[in-house]
Structure formats: C-alpha cells, structure tokens
Design an enzyme around this catalytic site. Structure first.
Site, PDB file in Angstrom:
ATOM      1  N   HIS A  65       0.843  -1.200   0.000  1.00 60.48           N
ATOM      2  CA  HIS A  65       0.000   0.000   0.000  1.00 60.48           C
ATOM      3  C   HIS A  65       0.872   1.242   0.000  1.00 60.48           C
ATOM      4  CE1 HIS A  65      -3.911   1.952   0.899  1.00 60.48           C
ATOM      5  NE2 HIS A  65      -3.171   2.859   1.500  1.00 60.48           N
ATOM      6  N   SER A  66       0.646   2.125  -0.976  1.00 62.97           N
ATOM      7  CA  SER A  66       1.399   3.373  -1.025  1.00 62.97           C
ATOM      8  C   SER A  66       0.683   4.433  -0.205  1.00 62.97           C
ATOM      9  CB  SER A  66       1.551   3.848  -2.471  1.00 62.97           C
ATOM     10  OG  SER A  66       2.350   2.926  -3.189  1.00 62.97           O
ATOM     11  N   GLN A  84      -9.434   0.865   0.867  1.00 64.96           N
ATOM     12  CA  GLN A  84      -8.633  -0.317   0.524  1.00 64.96           C
ATOM     13  C   GLN A  84      -7.702  -0.708   1.672  1.00 64.96           C
ATOM     14  OE1 GLN A  84      -6.831   0.742  -3.343  1.00 64.96           O
ATOM     15  NE2 GLN A  84      -8.102  -0.868  -4.166  1.00 64.96           N
ATOM     16  N   ARG A 107       1.189   8.680  -5.731  1.00 68.44           N
ATOM     17  CA  ARG A 107       1.843   7.889  -6.780  1.00 68.44           C
ATOM     18  C   ARG A 107       3.291   8.339  -6.991  1.00 68.44           C
ATOM     19  NH1 ARG A 107      -3.048   8.359  -9.576  1.00 68.44           N
ATOM     20  NH2 ARG A 107      -2.097   9.677 -11.148  1.00 68.44           N
ATOM     21  N   ASP A 139       2.756   7.655 -13.233  1.00 69.46           N
ATOM     22  CA  ASP A 139       2.950   6.898 -11.995  1.00 69.46           C
ATOM     23  C   ASP A 139       4.443   6.745 -11.732  1.00 69.46           C
ATOM     24  OD1 ASP A 139       2.830   5.131  -9.863  1.00 69.46           O
ATOM     25  OD2 ASP A 139       1.163   4.001 -10.732  1.00 69.46           O
ATOM     26  N   ARG A 141       5.658   5.414  -8.915  1.00 68.73           N
ATOM     27  CA  ARG A 141       5.894   4.426  -7.867  1.00 68.73           C
ATOM     28  C   ARG A 141       6.820   3.316  -8.354  1.00 68.73           C
ATOM     29  NH1 ARG A 141      -0.156   3.205  -6.104  1.00 68.73           N
ATOM     30  NH2 ARG A 141      -0.322   3.270  -8.371  1.00 68.73           N
TER      31      ARG A 141
END
Ligand SMILES: [Zn+2]
Length: 210
Positions: A65-66, A84, A107, A139, A141
């Site tokens: 999980h970011s 989430q 992100r 994105d 990430r």
C-alpha cells in the site's frame, strides 16, 4: 547486498541492509508486529506489518500500500485508498498476511505536488493528466524496495492483494514470485467516480463500476 551511510554518535557508518526493529502493536483489527529496516534501497522509512506468523508461511497474502495521507488518515473521499487500506487490514489479520506501507505519497510525486494535482483536477483534468501537467509521469511508484523488504522478511513468493496489474508486473520483474492476485472491493463515493474510471481505463485496474 545494499549498504547505506547511517548517522551514529561515531559519525557516518556503513550499514548493511536488514531488519532494524520488530515491535508488537495492537491494532483494532488485531495484534501485529511492525518492522523497520536498515539499508533500504531508496533510504525511506517504509514499514512492514506482519500479522500472525505470516513470514513463516510458504505463500503469504501481501498488500503493498502506497501512503495516501489524505485518504488513509483524513478519510478523503476523493480516492479509495483509505477504504482499501482498512479492508486489507481486516483481510490480512484473518489470513496472517503482510502489509507493506510504502512512503510514496501521490503515486510518488509527494504530498504538496498531489495537492497541486488536485487543484488541476478541479479544473477538469483527470488524475493522470494532472500529473503530466505538473511534468510528472502518470505513476512514479517503484516497487523494488517492496521486494527488498519481503526478502529481508524471508519471503520470496506471495499472493498479492491488489487491483493493479502494473504492480504485479513490477514485482515479478524485480524477482518476486507472485503466485496469485486477489482483488480488493471497489469503493465508489460521490467524489471519486472519475478517479476510479481513470484508474480502470488508463491503468487497467480491476475495478467494477456500473
Ligand atoms: Zn488516495
């Protein structure tokens, strides 16, 4: 092997990658151990939450999980991150899984830039267009550090709790064996439908929208 320079009383010292601290913290879903690390490849303060004896299981369920300060902490309805996260904590507690909480807000663009992107979204751009207007890719990430953290926990094969196929692909490229991908629920609010549609249409997330 990854080494970093770490500040100590004796000055800068080279430190080998490893687990720094394991401490039990009772959460409202159940008890888990929080892990911190030395020598992570991006030198950020990511944490792992291990429920039960997850790391001893052959193939644990893992959520990566970011961080989303607005969603996770302040329960923003502009995204589905908080929902989430809470669903994942319940699921991982039941199945003795692992949550990696990665400090890559927005992100990967950071909190202040995310707020700038929200302003652009108010002017009619979707979440990906807004990032591009700020000269960021869709994105930023990167999940290399997630694989490093799992390796330090002794985990080489996982079942991934996620709707994001790009996450699975990156993890596999970094050498992690993803045996299965289990989706989370879809959390639609009055404010996040366009955000969810963008993730579904432009980033192939497994999201069920009517
Ligand atoms: Zn969010």
């Amino acid at each position: 092997m990854v080494y970093i320079h770490r500040k100590t009383k004796r000055g800068l010292e080279l430190t080998k990658a490893g687990i720094r601290t394991k401490v039990k913290i009772p959460l409202n879903v159940g008890d888990c151990h929080f892990y911190s690390f030395n020598g992570l490849c991006d030198q950020r303060e990511h944490i792992a939450l291990v429920f039960g004896e997850a790391h001893l299981k052959d193939i644990p369920l893992v959520r990566i999980h970011s961080e989303c300060l607005t969603g996770d902490v302040f329960r923003s309805e502009k995204c589905d991150c908080g929902h989430q996260l809470w669903e994942s904590l319940e699921t991982l507690n039941r199945s003795s899984g692992i949550l990696l909480y990665l400090r890559q807000e927005g992100r990967g663009i950071g909190l202040y830039n995310k707020l700038d992107a929200y302003l652009l979204q108010e002017q009619g751009n979707d979440t990906f267009e807004a990032n591009r207007l700020l000269n960021f890719p869709d994105d930023l990430r990167d999940y290399k550090v997630a694989v490093q953290m799992l390796n330090l926990l002794g985990v080489k094969t996982i079942r991934l709790l996620s709707n994001n196929p790009n996450k699975r692909d990156q993890l596999q490229q970094y050498g992690l064996d993803v045996m299965d991908m289990i989706h989370t629920e879809t959390y639609e609010t009055h404010h996040n439908r366009n955000y969810l549609l963008s993730k579904k249409d432009k980033s192939n997330h497994a999201i069920r929208l009517i």
